[in-house]
Design an enzyme around this catalytic site. Structure first.
Site, PDB file in Angstrom:
ATOM      1  N   GLU A 177       7.836   8.956  -1.636  1.00 49.25           N
ATOM      2  CA  GLU A 177       9.142   8.706  -1.018  1.00 49.25           C
ATOM      3  C   GLU A 177      10.277   8.651  -2.053  1.00 49.25           C
ATOM      4  O   GLU A 177      11.434   8.909  -1.727  1.00 49.25           O
ATOM      5  CB  GLU A 177       9.119   7.397  -0.223  1.00 49.25           C
ATOM      6  CG  GLU A 177       8.823   6.167  -1.072  1.00 49.25           C
ATOM      7  CD  GLU A 177       8.801   4.856  -0.294  1.00 49.25           C
ATOM      8  OE1 GLU A 177       9.072   4.854   0.920  1.00 49.25           O
ATOM      9  OE2 GLU A 177       8.504   3.822  -0.921  1.00 49.25           O
TER      10      GLU A 177
ATOM     11  N   MET B 272       4.402   6.224   0.557  1.00 52.90           N
ATOM     12  CA  MET B 272       5.232   5.159  -0.018  1.00 52.90           C
ATOM     13  C   MET B 272       5.039   5.074  -1.537  1.00 52.90           C
ATOM     14  O   MET B 272       4.388   5.930  -2.133  1.00 52.90           O
ATOM     15  CB  MET B 272       4.888   3.833   0.638  1.00 52.90           C
ATOM     16  CG  MET B 272       5.444   3.698   2.042  1.00 52.90           C
ATOM     17  SD  MET B 272       5.081   2.053   2.689  1.00 52.90           S
ATOM     18  CE  MET B 272       6.153   2.010   4.112  1.00 52.90           C
TER      19      MET B 272
ATOM     20  N   HIS C 113       4.053   2.874   7.278  1.00 53.04           N
ATOM     21  CA  HIS C 113       3.463   1.540   7.145  1.00 53.04           C
ATOM     22  C   HIS C 113       1.958   1.492   7.409  1.00 53.04           C
ATOM     23  O   HIS C 113       1.346   0.445   7.192  1.00 53.04           O
ATOM     24  CB  HIS C 113       4.205   0.554   8.044  1.00 53.04           C
ATOM     25  CG  HIS C 113       5.584   0.268   7.524  1.00 53.04           C
ATOM     26  ND1 HIS C 113       6.634   1.124   7.748  1.00 53.04           N
ATOM     27  CD2 HIS C 113       6.058  -0.744   6.762  1.00 53.04           C
ATOM     28  CE1 HIS C 113       7.711   0.646   7.151  1.00 53.04           C
ATOM     29  NE2 HIS C 113       7.398  -0.484   6.547  1.00 53.04           N
TER      30      HIS C 113
ATOM     31  N   ARG D 106       0.176   0.164   4.576  1.00 51.10           N
ATOM     32  CA  ARG D 106       0.173  -1.285   4.312  1.00 51.10           C
ATOM     33  C   ARG D 106      -0.773  -2.037   5.250  1.00 51.10           C
ATOM     34  O   ARG D 106      -0.995  -3.235   5.087  1.00 51.10           O
ATOM     35  CB  ARG D 106       1.597  -1.836   4.488  1.00 51.10           C
ATOM     36  CG  ARG D 106       2.605  -1.292   3.486  1.00 51.10           C
ATOM     37  CD  ARG D 106       3.356  -2.394   2.809  1.00 51.10           C
ATOM     38  NE  ARG D 106       4.039  -3.249   3.723  1.00 51.10           N
ATOM     39  CZ  ARG D 106       5.357  -3.243   3.955  1.00 51.10           C
ATOM     40  NH1 ARG D 106       6.123  -2.387   3.295  1.00 51.10           N
ATOM     41  NH2 ARG D 106       5.906  -4.072   4.793  1.00 51.10           N
TER      42      ARG D 106
ATOM     43  N   ARG E 259       5.508  21.597   8.475  1.00 50.86           N
ATOM     44  CA  ARG E 259       5.512  20.338   9.230  1.00 50.86           C
ATOM     45  C   ARG E 259       5.475  19.151   8.268  1.00 50.86           C
ATOM     46  O   ARG E 259       4.931  19.256   7.163  1.00 50.86           O
ATOM     47  CB  ARG E 259       4.297  20.246  10.157  1.00 50.86           C
ATOM     48  CG  ARG E 259       4.286  21.259  11.277  1.00 50.86           C
ATOM     49  CD  ARG E 259       5.341  20.957  12.333  1.00 50.86           C
ATOM     50  NE  ARG E 259       5.228  21.839  13.483  1.00 50.86           N
ATOM     51  CZ  ARG E 259       5.788  23.048  13.571  1.00 50.86           C
ATOM     52  NH1 ARG E 259       6.503  23.532  12.567  1.00 50.86           N
ATOM     53  NH2 ARG E 259       5.624  23.781  14.664  1.00 50.86           N
TER      54      ARG E 259
ATOM     55  N   THR F 121       0.967  -5.491  -4.396  1.00 50.54           N
ATOM     56  CA  THR F 121       1.782  -4.395  -3.871  1.00 50.54           C
ATOM     57  C   THR F 121       0.953  -3.124  -3.753  1.00 50.54           C
ATOM     58  O   THR F 121       0.141  -2.821  -4.637  1.00 50.54           O
ATOM     59  CB  THR F 121       3.043  -4.071  -4.719  1.00 50.54           C
ATOM     60  OG1 THR F 121       3.616  -2.851  -4.254  1.00 50.54           O
ATOM     61  CG2 THR F 121       2.760  -3.906  -6.198  1.00 50.54           C
ATOM     62  N   ILE F 122       1.193  -2.398  -2.664  1.00 46.85           N
ATOM     63  CA  ILE F 122       0.502  -1.108  -2.540  1.00 46.85           C
ATOM     64  C   ILE F 122       1.062  -0.120  -3.559  1.00 46.85           C
ATOM     65  O   ILE F 122       0.428   0.882  -3.861  1.00 46.85           O
ATOM     66  CB  ILE F 122       0.635  -0.501  -1.116  1.00 46.85           C
ATOM     67  CG1 ILE F 122       2.093  -0.208  -0.758  1.00 46.85           C
ATOM     68  CG2 ILE F 122      -0.047  -1.356  -0.071  1.00 46.85           C
ATOM     69  CD1 ILE F 122       2.245   0.775   0.394  1.00 46.85           C
ATOM     70  N   ASP F 123       2.263  -0.402  -4.094  1.00 50.07           N
ATOM     71  CA  ASP F 123       2.919   0.562  -4.986  1.00 50.07           C
ATOM     72  C   ASP F 123       2.274   0.634  -6.373  1.00 50.07           C
ATOM     73  O   ASP F 123       2.500   1.590  -7.111  1.00 50.07           O
ATOM     74  CB  ASP F 123       4.399   0.213  -5.160  1.00 50.07           C
ATOM     75  CG  ASP F 123       5.137   0.131  -3.835  1.00 50.07           C
ATOM     76  OD1 ASP F 123       4.662   0.732  -2.855  1.00 50.07           O
ATOM     77  OD2 ASP F 123       6.188  -0.538  -3.781  1.00 50.07           O
TER      78      ASP F 123
ATOM     79  N   GLY G 295       9.758  -8.310  -6.657  1.00 47.89           N
ATOM     80  CA  GLY G 295      10.858  -9.101  -6.102  1.00 47.89           C
ATOM     81  C   GLY G 295      10.494 -10.578  -5.994  1.00 47.89           C
ATOM     82  O   GLY G 295      11.246 -11.458  -6.453  1.00 47.89           O
TER      83      GLY G 295
HETATM   84  O1  F6P Z   1       6.853  -2.168  -1.769  1.00 45.49           O
HETATM   85  C1  F6P Z   1       6.005  -1.836  -0.704  1.00 45.49           C
HETATM   86  C2  F6P Z   1       6.680  -0.877   0.234  1.00 45.49           C
HETATM   87  O2  F6P Z   1       5.747  -0.536   1.240  1.00 45.49           O
HETATM   88  C3  F6P Z   1       7.246   0.377  -0.434  1.00 45.49           C
HETATM   89  O3  F6P Z   1       6.258   1.322  -0.741  1.00 45.49           O
HETATM   90  C4  F6P Z   1       8.243   0.816   0.627  1.00 45.49           C
HETATM   91  O4  F6P Z   1       9.293   1.566   0.043  1.00 45.49           O
HETATM   92  C5  F6P Z   1       8.770  -0.483   1.158  1.00 45.49           C
HETATM   93  O5  F6P Z   1       7.798  -1.469   0.876  1.00 45.49           O
HETATM   94  C6  F6P Z   1       9.034  -0.463   2.636  1.00 45.49           C
HETATM   95  O6  F6P Z   1       9.567  -1.681   3.013  1.00 45.49           O
HETATM   96  P1  F6P Z   1       9.871  -2.105   4.515  1.00 45.49           P
HETATM   97  O7  F6P Z   1       8.605  -2.674   5.068  1.00 45.49           O
HETATM   98  O8  F6P Z   1      10.947  -3.124   4.393  1.00 45.49           O
HETATM   99  O9  F6P Z   1      10.282  -0.884   5.261  1.00 45.49           O
END
Ligand code: F6P
Length: 361
Positions: free
Chosen positions: A235, A182, A285, A288, A279, A138-140, A117
């Site tokens: 996710e 995530m 987060h 992150r 469960r 990015t963690i992704d 982005g």
């Molecule tokens: O792009 C990083 C990320 O952590 C994604 O894995 C996750 O879908 C998104 O950001 C979550 O964003 P936010 O912090 O706005 O909830």
């Protein structure tokens, strides 16, 4: 006059951002004697003028720190800034103000540390004449043209550690434990942490899943004496022929789609079809946060130094990247053309299957 460069962190935060900032500041000051302006809260700081000069002292001791000393925002696109008008959200283009701000601050080049982005915004600003160098974050791990983004390795460590912990409680209670991770539309975190953490089932967006087959796999395990199972669900994973589970769609009030809830979805289906306790744990987060791994500290530092080198060589419009063991650079536009997702037939997926991991199909 001294050359002055700006640095900002945009989009969701991730471990290693401070290592990049430190790398940029140290290389700019030590190698070139430039000034560095730290812009706060991503592109928002350029609209509001929130920024500060960064010295070597400002970046002392920040290598182990998670987050970003500059702050960030994943809602601050200057080309489509949400503004409330008469109770409604309207999007306005404030990019001219941003360009003016960069000029008035005397910033000759901007280092944008961000994911897809933020790098898209960087390209649009480049087209308005702002000289920019990108750093992939990015963690992704879903950015093309770099083997890996910084932040991903630490997120993997967190997810793997969580899986280790889930194993013991799943085993004690003979439960199915689902861990939702995530990654947005890419399954890298789920796949790699799932392999490293010994998951029994891994669900990724690139392979739509079949609940019936997941149930059969868990039953087979139970019949073979394993009374618990561990599932890692990305996710972005979704059932074959079904829809992705979202918290909200991208609409007038939400700039981007927010994913989440697939763990609960799968849990309900399994509970209805298996005679087992199920469960869900949403890692969220935590992935992150925290101190960056050694790998991310080193990669982030090297990326920061390289970004300064690219500014010095006027190689604007490019992004630093890791190829093999080497740091290089590529056109930002190439890197954001499409997302880097998992190839369902790649070696890593095949290895997972050969380890007996069920991949939802
Ligand atoms: O792009 C990083 C990320 O952590 C994604 O894995 C996750 O879908 C998104 O950001 C979550 O964003 P936010 O912090 O706005 O909830």
């Amino acid at each position: 006059m001294k050359k002055r460069i700006g640095v900002l962190t945009g989009g969701g935060d991730c471990p290693g951002l401070n290592a990049v900032i430190r790398g940029v500041v140290k290389a700019a000051i030590i190698q070139h004697g430039w000034e560095v302006v730290g812009i706060e809260d991503g592109f928002d700081g350029l609209l509001t003028g929130r920024c500060r000069q960064l010295s070597i002292d400002d970046v002392r001791g920040i290598l182990p720190r998670g987050g970003t000393i500059l702050g960030t925002s994943n809602r601050g696109n200057p080309f489509a800034r949400p503004v409330e008008k008469g109770g409604k959200i309207e999007y306005v283009d404030s990019s001219d103000e941003v360009v003016e701000r960069i000029k008035s601050l005397g910033i000759g080049a901007l280092v944008v540390i961000g994911g897809e982005g933020s790098l898209k915004i960087a390209v649009d600003l480049m087209n308005k004449g702002v000289p920019i160098v990108g750093v992939p974050k990015t963690i992704d791990n879903d950015l093309m043209e770099t083997d890996v983004t910084f932040g991903y390795n630490t997120a993997l460590e967190t997810a793997t550690d969580a899986l280790d912990k889930l194993h013991s409680t799943a085993e004690s209670h003979h439960r199915v434990m689902i861990m939702e991770v995530m990654g947005r539309y890419a399954g890298w975190i789920a796949l790699e942490s799932g392999i490293a953490g010994g998951a029994d089932v891994i669900l990724i967006p690139e392979i739509p899943f079949d609940i019936r087959k997941i149930c059969l796999a868990i039953e087979k395990r139970r019949n073979n004496g394993s009374r618990f199972s561990i599932i890692v669900a990305a996710e972005g994973a979704f059932p074959a022929g079904g829809l992705r589970v979202v918290k909200n769609n991208a609409d007038a009030t939400h700039a981007i789609e927010r994913l989440g809830g697939v763990g609960e979805f799968v849990a309900k289906e399994l509970a209805a079809n298996l005679d087992m306790d199920v469960r869900v744990m949403v890692l969220g987060h935590l992935q992150r946060g925290g101190s960056p791994s050694t790998f991310d500290r080193c990669l982030g530092s090297r990326f920061g130094v390289k970004a300064v080198e690219l500014v010095d060589r006027n190689e604007f419009g490019t992004m630093v990247c890791l190829k093999g063991r080497d740091i290089g650079n590529v056109a930002i536009e190439k890197a954001i053309k499409q997302l880097k997702v998992v190839d369902p037939d790649c070696e890593m997926v095949k290895s997972a299957a050969n380890l007996g991991i069920m991949l939802g199909r």
